[in-house]
Design an enzyme around this catalytic site. Structure first.
Site, PDB file in Angstrom:
ATOM      1  N   HIS A 101      10.541  41.914  28.093  1.00 12.05           N
ATOM      2  CA  HIS A 101      10.845  42.443  26.766  1.00 12.05           C
ATOM      3  C   HIS A 101       9.907  43.595  26.432  1.00 12.05           C
ATOM      4  CE1 HIS A 101      13.290  38.927  26.385  1.00 12.05           C
ATOM      5  NE2 HIS A 101      12.263  38.114  26.394  1.00 12.05           N
ATOM      6  N   GLU A 118       7.001  36.376  22.436  1.00 17.23           N
ATOM      7  CA  GLU A 118       7.559  35.042  22.203  1.00 17.23           C
ATOM      8  C   GLU A 118       6.641  33.981  22.792  1.00 17.23           C
ATOM      9  OE1 GLU A 118      11.342  35.272  24.136  1.00 17.23           O
ATOM     10  OE2 GLU A 118      10.487  35.333  26.139  1.00 17.23           O
ATOM     11  N   HIS A 176       9.274  37.236  33.162  1.00 16.48           N
ATOM     12  CA  HIS A 176       9.387  35.788  33.016  1.00 16.48           C
ATOM     13  C   HIS A 176      10.836  35.344  33.174  1.00 16.48           C
ATOM     14  CE1 HIS A 176      10.291  37.486  29.058  1.00 16.48           C
ATOM     15  NE2 HIS A 176      10.994  36.391  28.812  1.00 16.48           N
ATOM     16  N   ARG A 196      16.893  43.046  31.927  1.00 12.69           N
ATOM     17  CA  ARG A 196      17.033  42.213  33.119  1.00 12.69           C
ATOM     18  C   ARG A 196      16.646  42.990  34.369  1.00 12.69           C
ATOM     19  NH1 ARG A 196      22.401  41.437  31.089  1.00 12.69           N
ATOM     20  NH2 ARG A 196      22.449  39.724  29.596  1.00 12.69           N
TER      21      ARG A 196
END
Length: 320
Positions: A101, A118, A176, A196
């Site tokens: 991200h 996150e 991740h 991605r």
């Protein structure tokens, strides 16, 4: 309005890697492979509606517009006034894509979108479950790009075994992926931007390969590390908070209630509680709500005193 803890109807998202495990929490799932339950959300891609009290039927965006600071607190008015966090439950019946991200400053962010830092709390994990968590030492942009082109990206990634109770902090820039057999709670910035790197050459829900974002991913990865941390979360004492993640965007803590725990909100920030296990009640001046695993509650900043009762393990999230 008399302030009270809000519970929302989750927005369910079908994902190619999802399943039906969120039904164990008593949640109503539509047909399909449901990978994400957006439990508390105020985003163009999913806005949850209140289920209880006098605000029942209103979306979190509508509640925000009417009550603003009284609900979110003095620190809660960010991103054009939108609720600053997005709270999810994730059911991973298959591996998620290898992803990363961006942070808030990435110049190619979609208009109006935030970066995405996150954290994950593992609610359940099948024996042998694992995640992908960061690059191996020494991996550079050049070596990673070569590995991608040669179909060897997995050789550049760290695998980590997981079990229930593990916690992972994932700052923007950290490569991740959750893998098959994991059920997790996710607390994140209010963003839906994912790049991605690899998706196992599998078709998406429409039967076509899902889009990859190689250049954006290579641009935003923190090759020297972004400060990702992980921990087991054994609680030595009841009625005491253990800090799992402390970021510029959220603080997440874990606590185990025994009998009764008197708590209080702050005028600066709302509080979110996610129930991990056990049963009990959330009690405030004007009422109470039952607690069961999978529940998520938004406590307004102006609520004041409340208590958690019973034998229950919860996560607590708020703005730093």
């Amino acid at each position: 309005m008399n302030l009270y803890p809000l519970q929302f109807k989750p927005e369910m998202k079908e994902r190619v890697w999802g399943g039906r495990a969120l039904e164990r929490f008593g949640l109503e799932l539509p047909d399909g492979h449901i990978g994400e339950g957006w439990m508390i959300g105020d985003h163009p891609n999913g806005t949850t509606k209140a289920m209880n009290g006098e605000l029942a039927g209103l979306g979190l965006d509508e509640i925000r517009e009417k009550y603003g600071q009284e609900l979110f607190g003095t620190k809660g008015q960010t991103n054009g006034g939108r609720f600053p966090l997005l709270i999810k439950l994730l059911d991973c019946q298959d591996d998620l894509s290898v992803q990363v991200h961006p942070n808030d400053s990435y110049e190619k962010l979609p208009a109006g979108e935030l970066g995405k830092t996150e954290m994950w709390y593992i609610l359940n994990a099948k024996p042998g479950a694992r995640i992908l968590y960061g690059l191996k030492p020494g991996v550079t942009r050049e070596s990673l790009e070569e590995a991608i082109q040669g179909g060897r990206i997995m050789d550049s990634l760290q695998e980590v075994p997981v079990k229930a109770g593990d916690s992972f902090y994932i700052p923007a820039g950290t490569v991740h992926a959750l893998c098959a057999g994991v059920l997790a709670a996710e607390i994140q910035q209010n963003s839906d931007t994912t790049y991605r790197l690899y998706d196992y050459d599998r078709p998406g829900l429409d039967g076509k390969p899902r889009e990859l974002h190689i250049e954006d991913s290579l641009n935003v990865i923190a090759y020297e590390g972004a400060g990702a941390t992980r921990m087991t979360t054994e609680l030595e004492e009841p009625n005491r908070w253990l800090t799992l993640a402390q970021s510029p965007y959220f603080v997440v803590e874990k606590g185990r209630v025994e009998q009764s725990w008197a708590l209080q909100t702050s005028p600066e920030s709302f509080v979110i509680h996610i129930v991990c296990e056990g049963a009990g009640q959330l009690v405030w001046t004007d009422g109470s709500l039952d607690l069961k695993p999978g529940d998520a509650f938004l406590l307004p900043a102006g609520l004041g005193s409340y208590s958690l009762e019973g034998e229950v393990t919860v996560l607590r999230s708020y703005l730093p």
